[in-house]
Design a protein around this motif. Structure first.
Motif, PDB file in Angstrom:
ATOM      1  N   GLU A 267     -11.300 -25.365  11.796  1.00 29.26           N
ATOM      2  CA  GLU A 267     -10.170 -25.149  12.651  1.00 29.26           C
ATOM      3  C   GLU A 267      -9.690 -25.488  13.805  1.00 29.26           C
ATOM      4  OE1 GLU A 267      -6.787 -22.428  14.103  1.00 29.26           O
ATOM      5  OE2 GLU A 267      -8.641 -23.185  14.943  1.00 29.26           O
ATOM      6  N   SER A 268      -9.768 -26.142  14.098  1.00 24.90           N
ATOM      7  CA  SER A 268      -9.694 -26.939  15.535  1.00 24.90           C
ATOM      8  C   SER A 268      -9.685 -28.834  15.031  1.00 24.90           C
ATOM      9  CB  SER A 268     -10.759 -27.687  16.448  1.00 24.90           C
ATOM     10  OG  SER A 268     -11.831 -28.506  16.172  1.00 24.90           O
ATOM     11  N   ILE A 269      -9.862 -29.695  14.005  1.00 22.62           N
ATOM     12  CA  ILE A 269      -8.960 -30.156  13.254  1.00 22.62           C
ATOM     13  C   ILE A 269      -7.726 -29.951  13.737  1.00 22.62           C
ATOM     14  CG2 ILE A 269      -8.836 -31.883  11.473  1.00 22.62           C
ATOM     15  CD1 ILE A 269     -12.281 -32.062  11.515  1.00 22.62           C
ATOM     16  N   THR A 270      -7.158 -28.904  12.657  1.00 21.29           N
ATOM     17  CA  THR A 270      -6.215 -28.478  12.288  1.00 21.29           C
ATOM     18  C   THR A 270      -5.405 -28.813  13.620  1.00 21.29           C
ATOM     19  OG1 THR A 270      -5.915 -26.322  12.145  1.00 21.29           O
ATOM     20  CG2 THR A 270      -6.532 -27.581  10.207  1.00 21.29           C
ATOM     21  N   ASP A 271      -5.284 -27.674  14.183  1.00 20.30           N
ATOM     22  CA  ASP A 271      -5.347 -27.294  15.787  1.00 20.30           C
ATOM     23  C   ASP A 271      -4.573 -28.578  16.541  1.00 20.30           C
ATOM     24  OD1 ASP A 271      -5.022 -24.969  15.957  1.00 20.30           O
ATOM     25  OD2 ASP A 271      -6.973 -24.316  17.407  1.00 20.30           O
TER      26      ASP A 271
ATOM     27  N   LEU B 172       0.660 -26.029   8.077  1.00 22.17           N
ATOM     28  CA  LEU B 172      -0.921 -26.042   7.341  1.00 22.17           C
ATOM     29  C   LEU B 172      -1.616 -25.890   8.299  1.00 22.17           C
ATOM     30  CD1 LEU B 172      -0.702 -30.230   6.168  1.00 22.17           C
ATOM     31  CD2 LEU B 172      -1.520 -28.087   4.521  1.00 22.17           C
ATOM     32  N   GLU B 173      -1.169 -25.976   9.757  1.00 23.66           N
ATOM     33  CA  GLU B 173      -2.107 -25.203  10.831  1.00 23.66           C
ATOM     34  C   GLU B 173      -2.556 -23.547  10.673  1.00 23.66           C
ATOM     35  OE1 GLU B 173      -3.466 -23.481  14.283  1.00 23.66           O
ATOM     36  OE2 GLU B 173      -1.807 -23.840  13.655  1.00 23.66           O
ATOM     37  N   SER B 174      -1.218 -23.692  10.524  1.00 22.83           N
ATOM     38  CA  SER B 174      -1.009 -21.731  10.034  1.00 22.83           C
ATOM     39  C   SER B 174      -1.878 -21.468   9.303  1.00 22.83           C
ATOM     40  CB  SER B 174       0.218 -21.018  10.214  1.00 22.83           C
ATOM     41  OG  SER B 174       1.155 -21.114  11.435  1.00 22.83           O
ATOM     42  N   ASP B 175      -2.319 -21.609   7.800  1.00 23.71           N
ATOM     43  CA  ASP B 175      -2.885 -21.740   6.652  1.00 23.71           C
ATOM     44  C   ASP B 175      -4.235 -22.124   7.318  1.00 23.71           C
ATOM     45  OD1 ASP B 175      -0.877 -21.537   4.920  1.00 23.71           O
ATOM     46  OD2 ASP B 175      -0.878 -23.356   4.574  1.00 23.71           O
ATOM     47  N   ALA B 176      -4.568 -22.548   7.833  1.00 25.85           N
ATOM     48  CA  ALA B 176      -5.995 -22.673   8.675  1.00 25.85           C
ATOM     49  C   ALA B 176      -6.802 -21.210   9.291  1.00 25.85           C
ATOM     50  CB  ALA B 176      -6.549 -24.413   9.093  1.00 25.85           C
ATOM     51  N   ASP B 177      -5.496 -21.691   9.814  1.00 27.59           N
ATOM     52  CA  ASP B 177      -5.637 -20.095  10.913  1.00 27.59           C
ATOM     53  C   ASP B 177      -6.247 -18.698  10.515  1.00 27.59           C
ATOM     54  OD1 ASP B 177      -5.720 -21.532  13.250  1.00 27.59           O
ATOM     55  OD2 ASP B 177      -3.294 -20.434  13.749  1.00 27.59           O
ATOM     56  N   ARG B 178      -5.731 -18.675   8.575  1.00 25.53           N
ATOM     57  CA  ARG B 178      -5.715 -17.192   7.982  1.00 25.53           C
ATOM     58  C   ARG B 178      -6.689 -17.954   7.114  1.00 25.53           C
ATOM     59  NH1 ARG B 178      -0.035 -17.943   7.496  1.00 25.53           N
ATOM     60  NH2 ARG B 178       0.027 -19.444   5.951  1.00 25.53           N
ATOM     61  N   VAL B 179      -7.143 -18.737   7.158  1.00 24.79           N
ATOM     62  CA  VAL B 179      -8.481 -19.371   6.414  1.00 24.79           C
ATOM     63  C   VAL B 179      -9.587 -18.758   7.215  1.00 24.79           C
ATOM     64  CG1 VAL B 179     -10.403 -20.921   4.980  1.00 24.79           C
ATOM     65  CG2 VAL B 179      -7.715 -20.733   4.947  1.00 24.79           C
ATOM     66  N   MET B 180      -9.371 -19.485   8.257  1.00 22.74           N
ATOM     67  CA  MET B 180     -10.819 -19.353   9.657  1.00 22.74           C
ATOM     68  C   MET B 180     -10.894 -17.507  10.024  1.00 22.74           C
ATOM     69  SD  MET B 180     -12.004 -20.532  11.611  1.00 22.74           S
ATOM     70  CE  MET B 180     -12.459 -19.915  13.692  1.00 22.74           C
ATOM     71  N   ARG B 181      -9.925 -16.813   9.645  1.00 23.92           N
ATOM     72  CA  ARG B 181     -10.392 -15.744  10.279  1.00 23.92           C
ATOM     73  C   ARG B 181     -10.503 -15.105   8.881  1.00 23.92           C
ATOM     74  NH1 ARG B 181      -4.411 -16.092  12.639  1.00 23.92           N
ATOM     75  NH2 ARG B 181      -3.492 -15.265  10.622  1.00 23.92           N
ATOM     76  N   SER B 182     -10.031 -14.819   7.646  1.00 23.96           N
ATOM     77  CA  SER B 182     -10.881 -14.920   6.480  1.00 23.96           C
ATOM     78  C   SER B 182     -12.766 -15.066   6.350  1.00 23.96           C
ATOM     79  CB  SER B 182      -9.899 -15.142   5.093  1.00 23.96           C
ATOM     80  OG  SER B 182     -10.649 -15.306   4.392  1.00 23.96           O
ATOM     81  N   ALA B 183     -12.917 -16.103   6.854  1.00 21.60           N
ATOM     82  CA  ALA B 183     -13.994 -16.797   7.003  1.00 21.60           C
ATOM     83  C   ALA B 183     -15.027 -15.775   8.222  1.00 21.60           C
ATOM     84  CB  ALA B 183     -13.360 -18.354   7.252  1.00 21.60           C
ATOM     85  N   MET B 184     -14.684 -15.610   8.853  1.00 21.62           N
ATOM     86  CA  MET B 184     -14.925 -14.824   9.705  1.00 21.62           C
ATOM     87  C   MET B 184     -15.315 -13.567   9.820  1.00 21.62           C
ATOM     88  SD  MET B 184     -16.101 -16.934  11.865  1.00 21.62           S
ATOM     89  CE  MET B 184     -15.627 -18.272  13.440  1.00 21.62           C
ATOM     90  N   SER B 185     -14.560 -12.948   9.032  1.00 24.29           N
ATOM     91  CA  SER B 185     -14.350 -11.664   8.568  1.00 24.29           C
ATOM     92  C   SER B 185     -15.847 -11.769   7.295  1.00 24.29           C
ATOM     93  CB  SER B 185     -13.561 -11.067   8.113  1.00 24.29           C
ATOM     94  OG  SER B 185     -13.185  -9.533   7.303  1.00 24.29           O
TER      95      SER B 185
END
Length: 215
Positions: free
Chosen positions: A194-198, A158-171
């Protein structure tokens, strides 16, 4: 030896961990409702209060655990592990409150699809934390140890999924949002979520360490 007779043995640490995990999930679900009902000011304020109340209740549990560590003669698991677990869990609750507060302070006008997706992943992570924490009191059962490790793997995914969403969101944010102020606001919100999932992954790492040390 007299000291050992005067001080309580074991303590109710596992019960307190469960209480704290319940508050984390409470805060996460209240935050999710806040995001879903963001356009309704009355509901937004109500769910903001619910997040605050859950975080304060989690704080009280954390203080009780840290107090018990010093009053308990024999703890069920290593004192450092108890301290690290409860304080890392408390960081999750704090970040949930920080996210809700930051939205209010920055006067974020509308929710984005990315906020909703990151919130959903945060809720799922918190629910998995609760499941894993509920199992560590039964580590004598080999099946429970295996279940904790499996749940921790789910948190990692789930944390890896959040990382991907975060990168896409920033872009998307930097490519499509012309308002610099909105970029600053949303970037801060995305990073907090994203830091919550971290932090949930950090809890999972502590739990994995406890399981591996006791098996």
């Amino acid at each position: 030896m007299l000291l050992g007779k005067l001080l309580p043995r074991e303590g109710n640490f596992f019960e307190l961990f469960n209480q704290h995990a319940d508050r984390i999930v409470e805060a996460a679900r209240a935050f999710s409702h806040l995001v879903a009902n963001y356009n309704d000011l009355h509901l937004r304020e109500q769910y903001n209060r619910d997040v605050d109340n859950a975080e304060r209740a989690a704080d009280r549990v954390t203080h009780e655990v840290n107090r018990l560590i010093h009053k308990t003669f024999i703890t069920p698991i290593d004192r450092d592990q108890i301290h690290k677990l409860i304080n890392t869990m408390d960081d999750v609750a704090d970040l949930m409150q920080d996210s809700a507060e930051t939205m209010a302070l920055y006067d974020v006008r509308a929710m984005t699809e990315e906020i909703t997706r990151l919130t959903d992943l945060s809720v799922k992570c918190c629910e998995r934390v609760k499941e894993a924490v509920a199992l560590i009191g039964k580590l004598g059962d080999p099946g429970c140890a295996e279940a904790v490790l499996k749940t921790c793997e789910e948190i990692d995914r789930l944390e890896s999924d959040a990382d991907r969403v975060m990168r896409s969101a920033m872009s998307k944010l930097f490519r499509e949002q012309p308002d610099v102020l909105e970029v600053i606001k949303l970037k801060a919100i995305y990073e907090l979520l994203e830091s919550i999932t971290d932090k949930c992954e950090d809890v999972a790492n502590v739990l994995e360490g406890i399981v591996l040390e006791h098996h």
